[in-house]
Design a protein around this motif. Structure first.
Motif, PDB file in Angstrom:
ATOM      1  N   THR A 235      14.098  46.328   5.774  1.00 12.34           N
ATOM      2  CA  THR A 235      14.997  45.936   4.681  1.00 12.34           C
ATOM      3  C   THR A 235      16.155  45.099   5.200  1.00 12.34           C
ATOM      4  O   THR A 235      16.554  44.098   4.595  1.00 12.34           O
ATOM      5  N   GLN A 236      16.706  45.496   6.329  1.00 11.69           N
ATOM      6  CA  GLN A 236      17.836  44.782   6.917  1.00 11.69           C
ATOM      7  C   GLN A 236      17.474  43.328   7.278  1.00 11.69           C
ATOM      8  O   GLN A 236      18.266  42.418   7.077  1.00 11.69           O
ATOM      9  N   TYR A 237      16.283  43.151   7.816  1.00 10.47           N
ATOM     10  CA  TYR A 237      15.891  41.823   8.290  1.00 10.47           C
ATOM     11  C   TYR A 237      15.040  41.037   7.293  1.00 10.47           C
ATOM     12  O   TYR A 237      14.822  39.837   7.488  1.00 10.47           O
ATOM     13  N   GLY A 238      14.543  41.693   6.255  1.00 14.74           N
ATOM     14  CA  GLY A 238      13.658  41.012   5.324  1.00 14.74           C
ATOM     15  C   GLY A 238      12.372  40.553   5.982  1.00 14.74           C
ATOM     16  O   GLY A 238      11.838  39.483   5.661  1.00 14.74           O
ATOM     17  N   LYS A 239      11.882  41.353   6.912  1.00 16.37           N
ATOM     18  CA  LYS A 239      10.671  41.017   7.672  1.00 16.37           C
ATOM     19  C   LYS A 239       9.649  42.144   7.554  1.00 16.37           C
ATOM     20  O   LYS A 239      10.026  43.317   7.417  1.00 16.37           O
ATOM     21  N   PRO A 240       8.351  41.822   7.666  1.00 16.85           N
ATOM     22  CA  PRO A 240       7.375  42.899   7.789  1.00 16.85           C
ATOM     23  C   PRO A 240       7.564  43.615   9.126  1.00 16.85           C
ATOM     24  O   PRO A 240       7.917  42.974  10.128  1.00 16.85           O
ATOM     25  N   LYS A 451      -4.978  49.253  12.743  1.00 17.32           N
ATOM     26  CA  LYS A 451      -4.196  48.767  11.608  1.00 17.32           C
ATOM     27  C   LYS A 451      -3.299  47.611  12.024  1.00 17.32           C
ATOM     28  O   LYS A 451      -3.144  46.611  11.301  1.00 17.32           O
ATOM     29  N   PHE A 452      -2.724  47.727  13.215  1.00 12.67           N
ATOM     30  CA  PHE A 452      -1.866  46.670  13.751  1.00 12.67           C
ATOM     31  C   PHE A 452      -2.636  45.358  13.898  1.00 12.67           C
ATOM     32  O   PHE A 452      -2.156  44.291  13.513  1.00 12.67           O
ATOM     33  N   VAL A 453      -3.854  45.438  14.435  1.00 17.53           N
ATOM     34  CA  VAL A 453      -4.699  44.245  14.578  1.00 17.53           C
ATOM     35  C   VAL A 453      -4.962  43.622  13.209  1.00 17.53           C
ATOM     36  O   VAL A 453      -4.910  42.397  13.038  1.00 17.53           O
ATOM     37  N   GLY A 454      -5.231  44.463  12.215  1.00 20.15           N
ATOM     38  CA  GLY A 454      -5.462  43.955  10.857  1.00 20.15           C
ATOM     39  C   GLY A 454      -4.232  43.256  10.289  1.00 20.15           C
ATOM     40  O   GLY A 454      -4.338  42.244   9.588  1.00 20.15           O
ATOM     41  N   GLN A 455      -3.038  43.806  10.591  1.00 18.25           N
ATOM     42  CA  GLN A 455      -1.808  43.178  10.115  1.00 18.25           C
ATOM     43  C   GLN A 455      -1.571  41.823  10.783  1.00 18.25           C
ATOM     44  O   GLN A 455      -1.128  40.866  10.141  1.00 18.25           O
TER      45      GLN A 455
END
Length: 463
Positions: A235-240, A451-455
């Protein structure tokens, strides 16, 4: 005839970790997990570090080391290439050297043309990646708590407004934890965030820029213990925010050194205290002596693996007078490197006294020994609060207002978890066993990496 399932696409990752072994090994552990799934890695590291990390490269056909020549910076000792080569107060000069190697990084990226650039302590890396059309992933190998409390825009630090000790003892706006916090006298542990860290840039500016300019923030942690903190950072950085899980290394195929195997084997199961504070931190001589005297006071066998304290060339010359004669064969104090994971898993080891660096934190969680913590630096303090406060799997040694601990307080903490009749010891042992079962459950670690690889693939497909 059944149709063959399409193979998942493979990508190429360039790794550019901070030049400290705790960071480089963590990046290499992740590299091994990615290579295990068929992805290609180009790993940037200082020239001398290559030989020391080679044995941890389990997929040499897919993980290629690319050595960088570390430029000279006035004030750095000749030949210094990593944080282990220098005292902590010179790390800002190593950051300058890292920045001056950016032209070598650019040449390597142009030659290898990766899909991703993973980095942590370089504010220049994401800008370079963007210019070359490479996705920039800021991969943090410290706990989410330390980022969320110190390295978010809500903290509002700048060169013109350095943060005070009193401010640092207060969480920033919206910080979601009441246990992973600093105490009043610990604000000084984070004062370095507004200090210079490279030419014309503070540590705070360096790391927040590294995250602001990224395509995604990644953290070596899991939602089960730091999910709320990870959400706050996003939320702070607006990043995934992509979590890799703990990314623990495979068990080492190298057996424990004979000298330690024989010494450890001479004591009954669960009786030995093992104490280690990582590869970088050096104690003052007075605090070192207080530490070993505290271990002596327990009456239990112990193995200490620490660098010689400030002002001493060897560990032996720093020992208190008469110490060796008093402890005899039940105490071993070693001034060099030891195989920490193998020692922690030895059945004779019953307690781990640690600085709670992030790697040591996970190693302690995945073993059965009781955990006693003496953190020194900012992120270690937050790691300690996660283990002792959030998870309640460890005890922290009480300190004086000046931050020092006494031999009596160390002995008290160890006794509280080692005495069989101790209620506190039984409670932390029970909690520890529960969390270890969670982390060691089938698929827990691998599911995070999958899951990380998928992201990551989703980032590429989004273009």
């Amino acid at each position: 005839m059944a149709m063959a399932m399409p193979k998942s696409p493979k990508f190429h990752v360039a790794m550019f970790p901070w030049f400290a072994f705790g960071h480089m090994t963590a990046f290499l552990h992740l590299s091994n997990k990615l290579a295990q799934r068929g992805h290609k890695i180009t790993f940037m590291l200082p020239t001398k570090a290559q030989s020391q990390l080679q044995t941890l490269n389990f997929h040499p056909t897919l993980i290629s080391f690319h050595p960088l020549s570390i430029p000279h910076v006035d004030g750095l000792p000749p030949g210094a290439e990593t944080a282990s080569d220098i005292p902590i107060f010179l790390t800002h000069l190593l950051a300058t050297a890292m920045d001056r190697a950016t032209d070598q990084l650019e040449a390597a990226l142009r030659a290898s043309n990766p899909d991703f650039l993973f980095y942590d302590c370089s504010h220049l890396a994401p800008v370079l990646a963007s210019r070359l059309g490479i996705k920039a992933i800021c991969y943090n190998v410290v706990c989410a708590a330390s980022i969320a409390i110190a390295l978010v825009p809500a903290r509002g630090v700048s060169k013109d407004r350095p943060v005070t000790e009193a401010e640092l003892a207060l969480p920033p706006s919206g910080y979601p934890s009441s246990t992973a916090v600093f105490r009043r006298h610990e604000g000084r542990a984070l004062q370095f965030i507004s200090a210079p860290f490279g030419d014309g840039i503070s540590f705070y500016e360096r790391i927040t820029t590294a995250m602001k300019e990224s395509d995604a923030i990644s953290i070596r942690t899991c939602r089960e213990i730091e999910g709320n903190l990870c959400d706050y950072i996003g939320t702070q950085y607006g990043k995934p925010v992509f979590l890799t899980g703990p990314v623990l290394p495979e068990p080492s195929p190298t057996p424990l050194e004979d000298r330690w195997a024989q010494w450890l084997g001479g004591f009954k199961p669960g009786s030995i205290i093992f104490c280690a504070f990582g590869s970088q931190y050096i104690l003052e001589k007075d605090q070192f002596q207080e530490l070993v005297l505290g271990l002596e006071l327990t009456g239990l066998p112990f193995l200490v693996a620490l660098k010689p304290p400030t002002g001493a060339t060897t560990i032996e010359e720093a020992l208190p007078e008469g110490f060796k004669e008093r402890v005899g064969g039940r105490g071993a104090v070693h001034g060099g490197w030891v195989q920490q994971p193998s020692i922690l898993s030895h059945p004779s080891v019953g307690c781990f006294v640690s600085h709670c660096g992030f790697g040591s934190m996970w190693e302690s969680l995945m073993n059965d020994c009781q955990i006693v913590l003496i953190p020194h630096l900012g992120d270690q303090i937050l790691n300690t609060r996660v283990l002792a406060g959030e998870l309640q799997v460890a005890v922290e040694v009480e300190r004086e207002e000046n931050g020092w601990f006494s031999k009596e307080s160390l002995c008290k903490a160890i006794k509280s978890v080692m005495d069989e009749e101790s209620e506190e010891g039984g409670s932390v042992r029970k909690n520890h066993a529960k969390w270890k079962e969670t982390f060691a459950s089938p698929g827990f670690m691998s599911n995070y990496v999958d899951k990380f690889v998928g992201q990551l693939q989703g980032l590429l497909d989004h273009n």
